[in-house]
Design an enzyme around this catalytic site. Structure first.
Site, PDB file in Angstrom:
ATOM      1  N   LYS A 158      -8.780   3.164  -2.950  1.00  0.00           N
ATOM      2  CA  LYS A 158      -9.384   2.690  -1.592  1.00  0.00           C
ATOM      3  C   LYS A 158     -10.784   3.435  -1.356  1.00  0.00           C
ATOM      4  CE  LYS A 158      -7.506   1.900   2.997  1.00  0.00           C
ATOM      5  NZ  LYS A 158      -6.080   2.165   3.870  1.00  0.00           N
ATOM      6  N   CYS A 193      -5.575  -2.679   2.343  1.00  0.00           N
ATOM      7  CA  CYS A 193      -5.579  -2.731   4.028  1.00  0.00           C
ATOM      8  C   CYS A 193      -7.107  -3.011   4.427  1.00  0.00           C
ATOM      9  CB  CYS A 193      -5.213  -1.335   4.285  1.00  0.00           C
ATOM     10  SG  CYS A 193      -4.380  -1.150   5.898  1.00  0.00           S
ATOM     11  N   GLU A 253       0.788  -1.166   0.130  1.00  0.00           N
ATOM     12  CA  GLU A 253      -0.118  -0.025  -0.078  1.00  0.00           C
ATOM     13  C   GLU A 253       0.986   1.396  -0.055  1.00  0.00           C
ATOM     14  OE1 GLU A 253      -3.562   2.046   2.877  1.00  0.00           O
ATOM     15  OE2 GLU A 253      -2.310   0.230   3.479  1.00  0.00           O
TER      16      GLU A 253
END
Length: 342
Positions: free
Chosen positions: A146, A180, A59
């Site tokens: 995200k 994540c 990430e």
């Protein structure tokens, strides 16, 4: 499993017999996840130092994960130092498309790899934590933004929408990514399962010992390979104080203090850990993925197939982009007419 045709017979049609001993339809894919640190605030150095022959990066690998920073923000107040910190972070992000994307595509083509790269994407003055995909011919395929930044991440990152939840059908399998803690969103995972994901990439910044359990669950739930890449970082990998401060913990850290311990790993559709987790340092973590394992796993459990109950439970995904301003043809015509009257 292969189909073997019998010889033609005048008594009836050709019959397909099943040869259970042969299987030419399940290739093995060599996969690597990278566990390394960003060169903070220095995108060209990051691109030069890593990325060539590798597959899945962590990430925010390009642009940096701003661990420990609060950007000088509190409810009702932002500090001048925090605003300057954001300016520098904004400058280190990349445009998509843009020159850094072209360089990543060229790397993927040069080394003949499918590349999955975590970046900080700059869209005007809004930043997104994104994953970019490139094929082995050096083409940019697309991106995932995200959807839900976690906690203080929301200060600096925008929110993705349903238009960037891709699953790409590539020569090595159907590939997508979640970043994540959005991996903990069951409806997002279901949306990806519905697109037939086979190699599920999970770039992350979570190095806690609980993370592998989440990855194992996803592999079992989705009947897919899971490749999780995290950074391994020490305090010295970030700019020194007072330029960069780990809020609340700076006094406890020395240059060699580990601030992100990695834990990257690769898991099979049966929940077997094929490689990792690694908490020792920077590393390349590799495994051979037998794609036949997907069918073997889904014999028991196909979450959006024979194990689903769509008459009871179903998911609707709004996969169109959302924008703050939309111009319709009628409003454009009205503007033109109004300007002509003046």
């Amino acid at each position: 499993m292969s189909l073997v045709a019998t010889a033609p017979s005048s008594d009836g049609p050709i019959i397909a017999e099943v040869d259970m001993g042969a299987d030419s339809s399940a290739p093995v894919v060599r996969a690597t996840v990278v566990q390394a640190s960003t060169v903070f605030y220095d995108t060209p150095a990051t691109l030069a130092g890593y990325g060539a022959q590798l597959v899945v990066f962590p990430e925010a690998f390009i642009g940096g994960y701003p661990r420990g920073s609060n950007f000088g923000a509190a409810i009702g107040n932002r500090t001048p130092k925090g605003r300057e910190e954001f300016r520098k972070y904004h400058a280190a992000a990349i445009d998509v498309p843009g020159p850094e994307v072209d360089r990543l595509a060229a790397m993927a083509g040069k080394y003949k790899v499918l590349l999955v790269m975590g970046v900080i994407e700059r869209d005007g003055y809004t930043l997104y934590c994104s994953v970019l995909f490139f094929d082995a011919q050096g083409h940019y395929l697309g991106k995932h933004r995200k959807m839900m930044p976690t906690s203080v991440e929301r200060i600096v990152w925008g929110f993705g929408d349903g238009s960037t939840i891709p699953v790409f059908d590539t020569p090595v399998g159907k590939i997508g990514a979640a970043i994540c803690w959005e991996n903990r969103m069951p409806l997002l995972r279901t949306a990806m399962y519905g697109k037939g994901i086979e190699i599920y990439c999970a770039p992350t910044a979570d190095s806690r010992p609980t993370w592998p359990a989440s990855m194992t669950h996803i592999a079992l739930e989705g009947g897919c390979f899971v490749l999780s890449a995290d950074q391994f970082c020490r305090r010295k990998d970030y700019p020194p104080a007072p330029e960069y401060v780990f809020a609340g913990t700076e006094e406890e850290l020395d240059p060699d203090s580990v601030v992100c311990a990695g834990g990257s790993l690769i898991i099979s559709p049966m929940g077997t850990v094929l490689a990792g987790p690694n908490y020792e340092g920077e590393a390349l973590i590799s495994a051979d993925l037998d794609l036949g394992e997907i069918a073997r796993a889904k014999f028991d459990f196909d979450v959006v197939g024979h194990y689903a109950r769509p008459e009871v439970l179903s998911l609707t995904v709004r996969d169109h982009p959302t924008t703050a301003v939309t111009y319709t043809a009628s409003s454009a015509a009205a503007k033109t007419e109004s300007s002509q009257k003046k």
